[in-house]
Design a protein around this motif. Structure first.
Motif, mmCIF file in Angstrom:
data_model
loop_
_atom_site.group_PDB
_atom_site.id
_atom_site.type_symbol
_atom_site.label_atom_id
_atom_site.label_comp_id
_atom_site.label_asym_id
_atom_site.label_seq_id
_atom_site.Cartn_x
_atom_site.Cartn_y
_atom_site.Cartn_z
ATOM 1 N N ALA A 263 -12.187 1.369 -7.062
ATOM 2 C CA ALA A 263 -11.076 1.349 -7.499
ATOM 3 C C ALA A 263 -10.249 -0.080 -6.799
ATOM 4 O O ALA A 263 -9.493 -0.618 -7.681
ATOM 5 N N SER A 264 -10.299 -0.162 -5.616
ATOM 6 C CA SER A 264 -9.679 -1.407 -5.021
ATOM 7 C C SER A 264 -10.026 -2.690 -5.550
ATOM 8 O O SER A 264 -9.067 -3.577 -5.745
ATOM 9 N N VAL A 265 -11.389 -2.831 -6.117
ATOM 10 C CA VAL A 265 -11.708 -3.957 -6.759
ATOM 11 C C VAL A 265 -10.949 -4.108 -8.110
ATOM 12 O O VAL A 265 -11.040 -5.527 -8.655
ATOM 13 N N VAL A 266 -10.720 -3.171 -8.932
ATOM 14 C CA VAL A 266 -10.118 -3.255 -10.226
ATOM 15 C C VAL A 266 -8.798 -2.860 -10.258
ATOM 16 O O VAL A 266 -8.228 -2.304 -11.093
ATOM 17 N N HIS A 267 -8.037 -2.549 -9.187
ATOM 18 C CA HIS A 267 -6.969 -1.638 -9.365
ATOM 19 C C HIS A 267 -5.509 -2.560 -9.885
ATOM 20 O O HIS A 267 -4.523 -1.769 -10.487
ATOM 21 N N ASP A 268 -5.682 -3.604 -10.418
ATOM 22 C CA ASP A 268 -4.710 -4.432 -11.165
ATOM 23 C C ASP A 268 -5.142 -4.742 -12.356
ATOM 24 O O ASP A 268 -4.364 -5.408 -13.224
ATOM 25 N N THR A 269 -5.980 -4.244 -12.941
ATOM 26 C CA THR A 269 -6.856 -4.787 -14.215
ATOM 27 C C THR A 269 -5.955 -4.203 -15.132
ATOM 28 O O THR A 269 -5.493 -4.717 -16.329
ATOM 29 N N VAL A 270 -5.555 -2.780 -15.241
ATOM 30 C CA VAL A 270 -5.024 -2.064 -16.146
ATOM 31 C C VAL A 270 -3.426 -2.550 -16.619
ATOM 32 O O VAL A 270 -3.248 -2.892 -17.475
ATOM 33 N N GLU A 271 -2.745 -2.794 -15.264
ATOM 34 C CA GLU A 271 -1.620 -3.671 -15.411
ATOM 35 C C GLU A 271 -1.273 -4.972 -15.817
ATOM 36 O O GLU A 271 -0.645 -5.370 -16.319
ATOM 37 N N ASP A 272 -2.204 -5.532 -15.222
ATOM 38 C CA ASP A 272 -2.438 -7.304 -15.405
ATOM 39 C C ASP A 272 -3.239 -8.044 -16.462
ATOM 40 O O ASP A 272 -2.759 -9.237 -16.453
ATOM 41 N N ILE A 273 -4.141 -7.316 -17.028
ATOM 42 C CA ILE A 273 -4.857 -7.824 -18.166
ATOM 43 C C ILE A 273 -4.440 -7.258 -19.380
ATOM 44 O O ILE A 273 -4.429 -6.192 -19.501
ATOM 45 N N PRO A 274 -3.900 -7.891 -20.380
ATOM 46 C CA PRO A 274 -3.418 -7.628 -21.474
ATOM 47 C C PRO A 274 -4.371 -6.824 -22.365
ATOM 48 O O PRO A 274 -5.611 -7.390 -22.404
ATOM 49 N N ASP A 275 -3.974 -5.617 -22.919
ATOM 50 C CA ASP A 275 -4.854 -4.904 -23.723
ATOM 51 C C ASP A 275 -5.974 -4.464 -23.113
ATOM 52 O O ASP A 275 -7.266 -4.643 -23.975
ATOM 53 N N PHE A 276 -6.228 -4.488 -21.887
ATOM 54 C CA PHE A 276 -7.308 -3.971 -21.066
ATOM 55 C C PHE A 276 -7.816 -2.896 -21.574
ATOM 56 O O PHE A 276 -7.376 -1.921 -21.733
ATOM 57 N N ASP A 277 -9.136 -2.628 -22.090
ATOM 58 C CA ASP A 277 -9.946 -1.628 -22.300
ATOM 59 C C ASP A 277 -10.248 -0.869 -21.257
ATOM 60 O O ASP A 277 -11.281 -0.996 -20.419
ATOM 61 N N LYS A 278 -9.604 0.364 -20.991
ATOM 62 C CA LYS A 278 -9.856 1.343 -19.827
ATOM 63 C C LYS A 278 -11.398 1.780 -19.944
ATOM 64 O O LYS A 278 -11.925 2.219 -18.929
ATOM 65 N N ASN A 279 -12.147 1.800 -21.192
ATOM 66 C CA ASN A 279 -13.498 2.361 -21.142
ATOM 67 C C ASN A 279 -14.067 1.686 -20.432
ATOM 68 O O ASN A 279 -15.351 1.929 -20.065
ATOM 69 N N LEU A 280 -13.988 0.343 -20.201
ATOM 70 C CA LEU A 280 -14.875 -0.783 -19.376
ATOM 71 C C LEU A 280 -15.052 -0.140 -18.047
ATOM 72 O O LEU A 280 -16.142 -0.360 -17.568
ATOM 73 N N ILE A 281 -14.004 0.584 -17.264
ATOM 74 C CA ILE A 281 -13.889 1.108 -16.291
ATOM 75 C C ILE A 281 -14.924 2.460 -16.124
ATOM 76 O O ILE A 281 -15.814 2.668 -15.485
ATOM 77 N N ILE A 282 -14.515 3.180 -17.255
ATOM 78 C CA ILE A 282 -15.177 4.436 -17.311
ATOM 79 C C ILE A 282 -16.520 4.191 -17.480
ATOM 80 O O ILE A 282 -17.536 5.036 -17.048
ATOM 81 N N ASN A 283 -16.992 3.313 -18.368
ATOM 82 C CA ASN A 283 -18.661 3.101 -18.391
ATOM 83 C C ASN A 283 -19.271 2.095 -17.477
ATOM 84 O O ASN A 283 -20.347 1.803 -17.479
ATOM 85 N N ALA A 284 -18.406 1.670 -16.268
ATOM 86 C CA ALA A 284 -18.931 1.015 -15.275
ATOM 87 C C ALA A 284 -20.212 1.398 -14.538
ATOM 88 O O ALA A 284 -21.179 0.931 -14.324
#
Length: 213
Positions: free
Chosen positions: A74-95
């Motif tokens: 989570a530390s590696v991606v903790h700002d992705t949802v907030e700071d990448i426009p239209d970030f697809d949360k499924n990318l984390i789920i399926n990692a």
């Protein structure tokens, strides 16, 4: 002595012996690092970019002995949802198989649309999980270190106040060493403001405004 809300359950190693090193080496961070590269173009107020900040937060956690796989991922991606426009949360789920747990933790430390900054930090302090508090404290240590490269005194003062009011009690619950580091960082940043005459100038401005009124 401050009574903790709970006993620590986040996996941690006080000494990086062979067993814990093997445990750490078995954690596959590559899929999450790939997602975090989307933050390379996101500049930071102190310089650098948000991708480097993710890696810095990871390093701080390892430095403090944390080897909990969900926390580190989570530390590696903790700002992705907030700071990448239209970030697809499924990318984390399926990692990987822990992706859903990782996303839940990322969302805990992500500011919601209906929250201002104080409400966001209050939520983590009052109802956040242990992992969320550990991650937020590591994140704030990284930010406070970077604050040494910021030259906006009002921003520095606000950030130090925010750290004192919200992050210190959070750190006191979960990691006394993090608490001590945050205190030291607050002191050095405020000393910078004091040495530069910021507080004296602010007092003069305040007195001048009072006279005008």
């Amino acid at each position: 002595m401050t009574k903790q809300k709970y006993e620590m359950k986040v996996e941690r190693s006080h000494t990086m012996d062979a067993q814990h090193m093997q445990q750490l080496s078995d954690i596959c961070l590559a899929p999450y690092m790939q997602l975090a590269t989307g933050l390379i173009g996101k500049a930071r107020h102190a310089g650098g970019n948000m991708f480097r900040h993710q890696m810095d937060t990871l390093a701080i956690l390892i430095d403090y002995g944390y080897i909990d796989s969900v926390l580190l991922k989570a530390s590696v991606v903790h700002d992705t949802v907030e700071d990448i426009p239209d970030f697809d949360k499924n990318l984390i789920i399926n990692a990987d198989p822990e992706g859903e747990e990782v996303l839940n933790l990322v969302l805990e430390v992500t500011r919601r649309e209906d929250e201002d900054k104080k409400q966001f930090l209050h939520r983590i302090l009052d109802t956040g999980s242990q992992r969320a508090k550990v991650l937020k404290c590591a994140d704030r240590i990284s930010n406070m270190i970077s604050l040494g490269y910021v030259t906006d005194p009002k921003f520095i003062e606000r950030y130090c106040d925010e750290t004192e009011y919200f992050l210190l009690p959070m750190a006191l619950e979960i990691d006394y060493n993090m608490y001590q580091e945050l205190i030291g960082l607050i002191m050095t940043r405020r000393r910078y403001l004091e040495d530069g005459g910021y507080f004296d100038n602010r007092h003069k401005e305040s007195s001048s405004d009072s006279i005008k009124k």
